[in-house]
Design a protein around this motif. Structure first.
Motif, PDB file in Angstrom:
ATOM      1  N   ALA A 161      -4.567   3.004  -2.706  1.00  0.00           N
ATOM      2  CA  ALA A 161      -3.781   1.869  -3.171  1.00  0.00           C
ATOM      3  C   ALA A 161      -4.675   0.731  -3.629  1.00  0.00           C
ATOM      4  O   ALA A 161      -4.413   0.090  -4.654  1.00  0.00           O
ATOM      5  CB  ALA A 161      -2.846   1.394  -2.066  1.00  0.00           C
TER       6      ALA A 161
ATOM      7  N   PHE B 282       0.827  -1.215   0.000  1.00  0.00           N
ATOM      8  CA  PHE B 282       0.000   0.000   0.000  1.00  0.00           C
ATOM      9  C   PHE B 282       0.857   1.261   0.000  1.00  0.00           C
ATOM     10  O   PHE B 282       0.697   2.160   0.813  1.00  0.00           O
ATOM     11  CB  PHE B 282      -0.950   0.015   1.197  1.00  0.00           C
ATOM     12  N   ASP B 283       1.799   1.296  -0.939  1.00  0.00           N
ATOM     13  CA  ASP B 283       2.698   2.451  -1.055  1.00  0.00           C
ATOM     14  C   ASP B 283       3.455   2.718   0.238  1.00  0.00           C
ATOM     15  O   ASP B 283       3.783   3.851   0.557  1.00  0.00           O
ATOM     16  CB  ASP B 283       1.907   3.707  -1.465  1.00  0.00           C
TER      17      ASP B 283
END
Length: 271
Positions: free
Chosen positions: A191, A3-4
């Motif tokens: 995300a 998620f980044d």
């Protein structure tokens, strides 16, 4: 999936099982479009959305169907995700998600007390427009953007999530926006939707330009019926399984397409 970096703690990956569900519903939409809908039905859906081409309508519908459950990525709902799914594969994967979520501070019981448990559909309607291309600085989650170019996007989101369409937007969705959570939650939802968009091959920022309904259109009944039908497909049956915690998107996508083909073929035979 990290998620980044939002859920990275001590160099370990945290996995969210919601993404597997979202990818499967996007794939089911594509299978239904290709193998179940008639030419007339595809034309009607594309015409309702105002898409110039049927392929564009197919991509928009699959992205919307995949992103439909993004409201579950919020404080009051994520704690319990997967507790009603009886899949051996998910049982194996769930502890990995839970450990990562705890490290990120996302599953503490206090979160349930601080945030109202608004229906996930209303939370989705509040947050999804921004995730699908409305990046206007004056727009706040739960409101409606005043730009004519974005009217189709908001109409589609409201028609899909809310039974009363735009008529109940002000007094339901704006309230739900406050239940969506701050901190890492917006980045998590971004995300999630971003991965669904990569899975469908449609960039989120393209959606407002693809949905251009006729002037005077107030709701999309076809979209509502279609998305409701897709959501009812039993993709969580134990025999189909879930993606493993650290699978790359390509592998998750392959599994999602396989599940979709199996489920749609089975439902078609039963019908």
């Amino acid at each position: 999936m990290d998620f980044d970096g939002v859920l990275l703690r001590r160099g370990e990956l945290a996995w969210n099982p919601l993404i597997a569900d979202m990818l499967c519903h996007a794939s089911v939409t594509q299978e239904v479009w290709d193998r179940v809908l008639s030419t007339a039905q595809r034309y009607e859906l594309a015409d309702e959305l105002g898409c110039d081409e049927e392929d564009a309508a197919r991509q928009v519908l699959s992205l919307l169907a995949g992103a439909r459950r993004v409201g579950e990525a919020s404080p009051a709902w994520m704690n319990g995700f997967g507790t009603t799914v009886h899949s051996p594969a998910l049982e194996i994967a769930r502890p990995s998600w839970q450990r990562g979520a705890e490290r990120a501070g996302l599953t503490a019981s206090v979160l349930r007390l601080r945030f109202p448990a608004e229906p996930v559909e209303r939370i989705g309607a509040a947050v999804l427009p921004r995730l699908l291309g409305c990046d206007c600085p004056e727009f706040r989650d739960g409101e409606q953007c005043a730009k004519p170019r974005h009217s189709g996007l908001f109409l589609a989101v409201c028609s899909m999530f809310l039974k009363g369409g735009n008529d109940v937007h002000t007094d339901t969705v704006a309230v739900a926006a406050r239940a969506a959570g701050r901190g890492p939650w917006p980045a998590i939802r971004k995300a999630l939707v971003g991965e669904v968009a990569r899975h469908t091959g449609l960039k989120p920022g393209w959606v407002p330009d693809l949905i251009q309904p006729k002037e005077g259109e107030s709701h999309f009944p076809g979209l509502r019926r279609f998305s409701d039908a897709v959501a009812r497909f039993p993709i969580d049956a134990p025999s189909y399984g879930y993606a493993r915690p650290n699978d790359p998107l390509e592998k998750m996508s392959q599994r999602a397409h396989l599940i979709a083909r199996t489920v749609v073929a089975c439902q078609t035979r039963l019908a």
